[in-house]
Write an enzyme that holds these catalytic residues in place. Sequence first.
Site, PDB file in Angstrom:
ATOM      1  N   CYS A 169       0.856  -1.190   0.000  1.00 36.53           N
ATOM      2  CA  CYS A 169       0.000   0.000   0.000  1.00 36.53           C
ATOM      3  C   CYS A 169       0.891   1.239   0.000  1.00 36.53           C
ATOM      4  CB  CYS A 169      -0.896   0.012   1.229  1.00 36.53           C
ATOM      5  SG  CYS A 169      -2.148  -1.280   1.228  1.00 36.53           S
ATOM      6  N   GLU A 185       4.239   1.162   1.928  1.00 38.10           N
ATOM      7  CA  GLU A 185       5.349   0.820   2.797  1.00 38.10           C
ATOM      8  C   GLU A 185       6.702   1.181   2.182  1.00 38.10           C
ATOM      9  OE1 GLU A 185       2.456  -0.706   2.154  1.00 38.10           O
ATOM     10  OE2 GLU A 185       2.518  -2.699   3.006  1.00 38.10           O
TER      11      GLU A 185
END
Lengths: 787, 299
Positions: free
Chosen positions: A431, A433
């Site tokens: 997402c 990171e």
Amino acid sequence: MLNDRVKKLRTDSREARPRISMERARLVTDAYREHAGTVSPPVLRALAFRHLMRQKRVRINEGELIVGERGPAPQATPTFPELCCHTVDDLRVIRDRDRVCFDVDDEDIALQRDEMIPFWQGRSMRDRIFSEMTPEWIECYEAGIFTEFMEQRAPGHTVAGDKVYRKGMLDLKRDIGMAVEQIDPDADPGAQEKLNQLQAMQICCDAIVEYAGRHCRAALELAADEKDPGRTEELHRIAEICRKVPANAPGTFWEALQAYWFVHIGVITELNTWDSFCPGRLDQHLYPFYRREVEAGILNPERARELLQCFWIKFNNQPAPPKVGVTMEESGTYTDFANINIGGLRADGSDGVNDLSYLLLEVVDEMRLTQPSSNVQISKRSPGRFLQKAGEVIRRGFGQPSVFNADAVVVELLRQGKAIEDARRGGTSGCVETGAFGKEAYFLTGYFNLAKVLEITLHDGLDPQTGKRLGPGTGDPRCFSHFDELVGAYEAQVNHFIDVKIRGNHVIEKLYAEEMPSPFLSLVIDDCIENAADYNAGGARYNTSYIQGVGIGTTTDSMSAIRHHVFERETLTMDDLLSALRTDFCGAEKTRQLLQNRTPRYGNDDDCADELMRQIFEIFFSSVEGRPTVRGGTYRINMLPTTCHVYFGAVTGATPEGRRAHVPLSEGISPVQGADLHGPTGVIKSAAKMDHLRTGGTLLNQKLTPDILEGESGLRRLAALIRSYFLLDGHHIQFNVVSADTLRAAQDEPEKHRNLIVRVAGYSDYFNHLSAELQDEIIARTEHGRL
Amino acid sequence: MASGLVYDIQRFSVHDGPGIRTTAFFKGCPLDCWWCHNPESIAPYREVIFRSDKCIGCGACTDACPGELPGDERLSGPGECHLCGACCDCCPTGAREMVGEKMTPGELCSELEKDRVFYEQSGGGVTFSGGEPLAQPEFLLASLRECVRRGIRTAVDTSGCADPDVLDQVADEADILLYDIKHTDDRAHRKYVGVSNSQILDNLQRLARRRGGGGLIARLPLIPGINDDPENLSAVGQLLADLGIRRLHLLPYHRAGTEKYPLLDKQNRLSNLTPPGSEDIGAAKDRLQKYGICVRTGG
């Protein structure tokens, strides 16, 4: 636009029904039957991998240019019984559930019952993890205080660097040979383990080359029967490429894509790594090939586009492996989170945007697939034209690309002690990171329910949902005379539950390190070969474990409501508040309205609320940051939810900001749905008060109506919003550009909106694939439009 | 320092000048336009509005009222109610809301400065609108100067119905003036706006001479049946051409304000008016562009 070949491949990919294939389960089980107990764990894993690469069906889809499927066909998805051996009921649930379902044949259910379950029961990682967790851990897990990422999927969250394009498997074998020579069996007590690991890696090198060779032969066989001379020639070309890569380093653009793809298939077949695998900074890696061939007149941009489109389809052919239980709740999607990075910086700090960056944005726009996901990395050096081009794609409203602050990503990595070149070669995956691509094993270990911990704090350590004591006694809040006492109690509870979580993590990480190494993945991540240590055992150059905080908006507003109404204004007593929460505001609508509407709330650039957000952030940060992991790494936090805010909401009772029991929490670092009343600039200012640079990623969702982004001035506004947020050190922002009316219409008539893709949380998904709660939640996120 | 009455501060305002802006709406207006979509902006004093759809009948307002608030009857305006705001403060849903906040220029500008980063990135700034901002001249001038001091670019959106000296001073401070023209015919102007247009047109001339059209943008609300006739549009075009004003924002009538009238117990004289269609807007735009004016729909 899409040519006929790509159109057909895209349609085939989208229309194939996801189904479970037992091929992998059977092959892995055969390998374990033959070798388990006779060889070391890494060699066992390597032999299982080799068996898969030798035996699994080779499939070349009609018309495709990049070859290799994980399953026997597009959308056919293997299971990983060594990690999670599904029960017969699991398979039925997977087959029959409304969303994220997979076809499962009856004979496969029988095979599972008769062969897989008897062999793997008690032996799978899932069974072992749950049997080794303490009762305390189990109770917290069941209460929904945290989730566990490794209970049915392997550590992953990793991204390839440039090694795949520089070195072939033959080169890696030479590197392995050199590493073997470095080991001194007399002086090094760990020598045997290291040698086992290197032997396993070497087996994997050979195995993937064999797998490519099988594609070479398959392409030649197809070519022999092919009538179309054009396709015959292509098949010969494919055969030639598969003969060359990944044994050798790729020499052309096409070879580079194919070399990566074989590695990708290797990684996602070896284990069901979270976030599948990802080529990361694709425009950076491919640009040297692209430029060389375009300049030499060998490759034209249209052919490059077609190859990239074929490459995109390969991602879309591989849904996330079927998930069950809490893992399904926290990540309820077919999307498997490969997230292509576009733009960003080069290792020397110069701007990374190149011609290919623009071409990739066009491919993203033309393909409109949920997989792979895509993002742009915007640094202060990124040209305005690039951001503008990204804005043009964003405003089409299918949720891609998301937008990252490349400068912040570098600072985040530097703060964690990475070399500056490695930081600049990094980016964001999954997402949101942050990672040092190709050099870091960064595991997400589980979501942490910040709001639930407040609920428990308000009940002196008891979980009011079950009546069980889960946390320490931190005092009856009705006896608190200052708000600070509540904050102190909350901090003690957070620390307690993080302790429980991390104690569990230690056991789980050790299990993976010792029993479930991934020697193939270790080949492509620096410095696993040099260290003669596995990716799952600290072999990478950098090792990080994350815990992801969820519900900071809900928790902030809840704290703010308590401070404002109970301690400052004294409009309510703590007792009134607690009884209203207990009854889910039944008969207390006035109280609920008061809490909801007359509380300073996060998301409005109001320091009263935003300071509390910072305080909660600090509590969570301090409880996790810097703790050591089993594999020699360090714990960090990030702030993202996937779909976990829905699950965490479901296990959390009514909260003091007027949220009713069991409805979703706020997602990412976004404000509570509907609490932000001052437009996107207010949200951005509030969100930027969090110290993003001390996280490994934060997720901010913004919904804008299409009219806000109309025309050139709309694009300029979008760019200004993004640049402003990034000047304030924001990490990531993503936009849903679709009107609430459209979403409601899609809810009413799903069949007419099959193509509607929306941004969920760090990824995009088909609106129809979302649960009703999540659909409502997305509609409820404030839609900032013209007043 | 002179304080003023502000009824709304709207961030991420994208229709009142270039870039991302914050618009401060001053309360009080000398005009009484039939199509006004901010009826709460007219009275130069605080008002209580009541949104019955938000009311849950909890009775907190009647309990809190120090006066004689009878039952569930709503009260507003001076006279019966002393506008103490007790009923608004305690209202759990915000059904009762006090419109109008007294602020010093410093307080206002601190609020406006919150979005500085967005102004700087987008070439935006602050817009003072209303109501009629020039109806609070000291407050406006002090606020403008405070913005200048803080390095924030400014725009003032005025009806032009103001003291010429004040207008001169404002024009000297503001980066952009948004100047409304409603009607060129004085009789129609008196009827639909409530005052003669002579001072407004004189002021416009004066301003155009002073600024030579730079940083001056005319705005024309397009109200079907009232000022969208070809004669008026041509007259507006001619007037702007004569004055050397090259930019015009065409603001088509919309119904966004109609729901506010009942909240204030006010009569909406255009309750049945249909907003102009895109063809009508296009035709008006074409007519105005004939005079060499750059016309933009919306702000």
